[in-house]
Design a protein around this motif. Structure first.
Motif, PDB file in Angstrom:
ATOM      1  N   PHE A  53      43.581  65.987  28.797  1.00 42.48           N
ATOM      2  CA  PHE A  53      44.465  65.973  29.960  1.00 42.48           C
ATOM      3  C   PHE A  53      45.681  65.086  29.679  1.00 42.48           C
ATOM      4  N   THR A  54      46.802  65.459  30.289  1.00 35.52           N
ATOM      5  CA  THR A  54      48.021  64.664  30.172  1.00 35.52           C
ATOM      6  C   THR A  54      48.648  64.499  31.546  1.00 35.52           C
TER       7      THR A  54
ATOM      8  N   ARG B 104      42.852  51.896  35.200  1.00 39.23           N
ATOM      9  CA  ARG B 104      42.090  52.660  36.192  1.00 39.23           C
ATOM     10  C   ARG B 104      42.501  52.245  37.603  1.00 39.23           C
ATOM     11  N   LEU B 105      42.791  53.230  38.436  1.00 39.47           N
ATOM     12  CA  LEU B 105      43.107  52.952  39.828  1.00 39.47           C
ATOM     13  C   LEU B 105      41.807  52.764  40.611  1.00 39.47           C
TER      14      LEU B 105
ATOM     15  N   ILE C 152      53.703  54.479  31.916  1.00 37.84           N
ATOM     16  CA  ILE C 152      52.526  54.053  31.162  1.00 37.84           C
ATOM     17  C   ILE C 152      51.304  54.780  31.708  1.00 37.84           C
ATOM     18  N   THR C 153      50.554  55.414  30.837  1.00 39.86           N
ATOM     19  CA  THR C 153      49.425  56.245  31.256  1.00 39.86           C
ATOM     20  C   THR C 153      48.079  55.640  30.880  1.00 39.86           C
ATOM     21  N   TYR C 154      47.073  56.110  31.602  1.00 36.93           N
ATOM     22  CA  TYR C 154      45.700  55.672  31.342  1.00 36.93           C
ATOM     23  C   TYR C 154      44.772  56.809  31.733  1.00 36.93           C
ATOM     24  N   TYR C 155      43.724  57.023  30.926  1.00 38.76           N
ATOM     25  CA  TYR C 155      42.829  58.151  31.163  1.00 38.76           C
ATOM     26  C   TYR C 155      41.364  57.725  31.176  1.00 38.76           C
ATOM     27  N   ALA C 156      40.601  58.449  31.951  1.00 39.94           N
ATOM     28  CA  ALA C 156      39.157  58.304  31.871  1.00 39.94           C
ATOM     29  C   ALA C 156      38.699  58.868  30.534  1.00 39.94           C
TER      30      ALA C 156
ATOM     31  N   VAL D 285      40.504  59.960  37.201  1.00 36.42           N
ATOM     32  CA  VAL D 285      40.853  60.838  36.098  1.00 36.42           C
ATOM     33  C   VAL D 285      41.974  60.251  35.234  1.00 36.42           C
ATOM     34  N   ALA D 286      43.095  59.955  35.862  1.00 35.85           N
ATOM     35  CA  ALA D 286      44.242  59.473  35.095  1.00 35.85           C
ATOM     36  C   ALA D 286      45.220  58.764  36.016  1.00 35.85           C
TER      37      ALA D 286
END
Length: 123
Positions: free
Chosen positions: A66-67, A104-105, A55-59, A46-47
């Motif tokens: 989403f945050t 992405r994890l 630092i963020t990353y999202y699907a 998801v995120a």
């Protein structure tokens, strides 16, 4: 351990906030994130967020709705979910790893996996 909370039942278009607190021996994770698994479907990333720098990353499926954020002092990561859709219904789990990952994890690379919390979005 990782403890997620905040799931529940909401209607389409509503919001919900999840939190995940790291405790015990895992206070120095460098990357944390959220995954979800809907009934009958595979686990989905998801995120993610890096502990340093945030630092963020999202699907793509949740981008813009989403945050993910974190509170270093509380060792807690959050997932604010807005404009929820029925297809967001799933068990949401938080995860962490010692490595720093921007993006992405990979489930196979995780060091910790928390118990999930159920999010149900009714139509």
């Amino acid at each position: 351990q990782l403890q997620a909370s905040g799931g529940g039942l909401v209607q389409t278009g509503e919001s919900l906030s999840l939190s995940c607190r790291a405790s015990g021996r895992i206070l120095s994770l460098n990357s944390m994130g959220w995954f979800r698994q809907a009934p009958g479907k595979e686990r989905e990333f998801v995120a993610s967020i890096t502990w340093i720098g945030g630092i963020t990353y999202y699907a793509d499926s949740v981008k813009g709705r989403f945050t993910i954020s974190r509170d270093n002092a509380k060792n807690t990561v959050y997932l604010q979910m807005n404009s929820l859709k029925p297809e967001d219904t799933a068990v949401y789990s938080c995860a962490g790893m010692y490595g720093t990952v921007i993006g992405r994890l990979d489930y196979s690379g995780l060091d910790y996996w928390g118990k999930g919390t159920l999010v149900t979005v009714s139509s």
